[in-house]
Motif scaffolding. Structure first.
Motif, short mmCIF file in Angstrom:
data_model
loop_
_atom_site.label_atom_id
_atom_site.label_comp_id
_atom_site.label_asym_id
_atom_site.label_seq_id
_atom_site.Cartn_x
_atom_site.Cartn_y
_atom_site.Cartn_z
N ARG A 51 26.34 -46.22 62.65
CA ARG A 51 25.98 -45.87 61.28
C ARG A 51 26.10 -44.36 61.05
NH1 ARG A 51 26.67 -50.50 58.62
NH2 ARG A 51 25.13 -52.12 59.09
N THR A 52 25.69 -43.58 62.04
CA THR A 52 25.78 -42.12 61.92
C THR A 52 27.23 -41.68 61.83
OG1 THR A 52 23.70 -41.77 63.10
CG2 THR A 52 25.23 -39.93 63.03
N GLN A 54 29.76 -43.41 60.78
CA GLN A 54 30.32 -43.83 59.49
C GLN A 54 29.88 -42.90 58.36
OE1 GLN A 54 28.96 -47.93 59.54
NE2 GLN A 54 31.01 -48.67 60.06
N SER A 55 28.68 -42.34 58.51
CA SER A 55 28.16 -41.45 57.48
C SER A 55 28.72 -40.04 57.60
CB SER A 55 26.63 -41.40 57.56
OG SER A 55 26.09 -40.43 56.70
N LYS A 56 28.80 -39.53 58.84
CA LYS A 56 29.16 -38.13 59.05
C LYS A 56 30.63 -37.90 59.38
CE LYS A 56 24.49 -36.67 60.23
NZ LYS A 56 23.64 -35.81 61.07
N PRO A 58 33.40 -40.15 58.09
CA PRO A 58 33.82 -41.38 57.41
C PRO A 58 35.30 -41.71 57.53
CG PRO A 58 33.36 -39.64 55.81
CD PRO A 58 32.89 -39.14 57.14
N ARG A 177 19.29 -45.97 61.67
CA ARG A 177 19.44 -47.08 60.72
C ARG A 177 20.24 -48.19 61.38
NH1 ARG A 177 23.12 -48.61 56.54
NH2 ARG A 177 24.50 -46.85 57.02
#
Length: 375
Positions: A51-52, A54-56, A58, A177
């Motif tokens: 998740r990290t 994918q967020s940071k 992308p 998350r």
């Protein structure tokens, strides 16, 4: 006169460099491979890292080599390519991964498993950067298969150690998350088993390390207490003969039988059950970490393993921790004097946890959740 820095060579021929400084992935559409095949709890710990990323990062394409069973839990995470490693196939399982990756090259490999089989599996991944564990946490020749290492730290939870694999890439995990997908069908199945909104305690009694299991009569006593207090209790577990035998032994000792769902769920159905539960009673096991990921309060049984390292990541207030007592009894020294991560898997170690200890945590958790129990 200054001597030149000497660094060891990995199996790939590249020098092993300590990750004292970070280097970001190439700009644009870089490719990153994660190698963590097992076990269920550890695979659960990898999800926040995904998740990290994918967020940071992308634009980075993520490929995850994962075990056959474990893929059933995480294999529908959006935006991730999964390649299954079936260890039950032996050498053919290794060949299948090599064939799936033939002709591909990655900007970096996060080699997050140190077992020899996983080290050999990592050779199927062609990557410029091969990031592995620090020396203290390496084994089975892990250092020969990497050319960078994560920061050397002690005293970390397993999830935090896994999160540090992105630090050499110039990233940091600042939020944890999960959001593991669960289908409507799996939620519907769970609703059929646990209809309504009765406060529910799940009991998952077996760990893959059987010495971590509590005594049958103690499980039964806690179930009796919870049911007397008005909780709905469901006994859960996998389809193995050992789990069926343990469930039957517990059912033979309770005053009133709880719901018996042993062997009836799947990993996703279990996630559906967790969505309808208030608490779970379990030793250090995969279901413990799945429950934590789902936000369920964990009544954890810890004596053979250190809850600060491998307990439920988000909230350990409802666990019984007898790890220090176990260290003193079986190793003759306090837990602070033994290496971080030492497992004290000695016969009888779980007897250090009394029924009264867990009743206390059950009552405290019920009060915290504001459950109005009539018993």
């Amino acid at each position: 006169m200054l001597r030149p820095l000497r660094v060891a060579a990995s199996r790939s021929g590249n020098p092993i460099v300590p990750s004292l400084t970070s280097r970001p992935l190439p700009s644009g559409h870089s490719q990153l491979c994660i190698l963590r095949t097992s076990a269920i709890g550890d695979v659960t710990h990898v999800v926040p890292l995904v998740r990290t990323l994918q967020s940071k990062a992308p634009t980075t394409r993520l490929t995850w080599i994962v075990g056959k069973l474990e893929r059933r839990l995480v294999g529908d995470l959006p935006g991730v390519e999964f390649i299954t490693f079936d260890k039950g196939k032996g050498r053919q399982g290794l060949r299948d991964v090599r064939e799936a990756l033939a002709g591909r090259r990655f900007d970096a490999l996060l080699h997050m498993q140190v077992a020899l089989r996983s080290n050999l599996l990592s050779l199927a991944v062609k990557a410029d950067r091969r990031i592995g564990y620090d020396r203290a946490r390496s084994k089975d020749l892990h250092g020969l298969f990497v050319n960078e290492r994560i920061p050397a730290r002690s005293g970390e939870h397993v999830l935090d150690a896994m999160a540090s694999f992105i630090e050499p890439l110039g990233l940091e995990q600042t939020q944890v998350r999960w959001d593991i997908p669960v289908s409507c069908e799996d939620h519907a199945w769970a609703a059929e088993q646990l209809p309504g909104d009765l406060p529910t305690l799940l009991v998952s009694p077996m760990s893959s390390h059987t010495v971590r299991n509590w005594r049958v009569e103690r499980y039964a006593a806690l179930i009796d207490h919870a049911m007397t207090r008005g909780m709905r209790v469901a006994l859960v577990g996998g389809p193995s003969q050992a789990e069926r035998a343990l469930a039957d032994a517990i059912l033979g000792q309770v005053a009133r039988p709880p719901l018996d769902l042993t062997g009836k769920d799947t990993l996703k159905r279990f996630m559906g059950l967790l969505a309808r539960a208030a608490m779970i009673l379990t030793p250090d096991s995969g279901p413990m970490h799945m429950a934590n990921a789902a936000g369920v309060k964990v009544l954890g049984l810890h004596a053979a393993s250190n809850p600060d390292r491998s307990g439920p990541y988000s909230d350990r207030r409802w666990c019984v921790d007898r790890y220090d007592a176990a260290s003193r009894k079986f190793l003759g020294k306090p837990a602070s004097a033994i290496p971080w991560g030492t497992k004290i898997e000695k016969p009888g170690v779980m007897d250090l946890i009394e029924v009264s200890d867990m009743v206390d945590r059950f009552e405290a958790c019920a009060s915290f959740l504001g459950l109005r129990l009539p018993g």
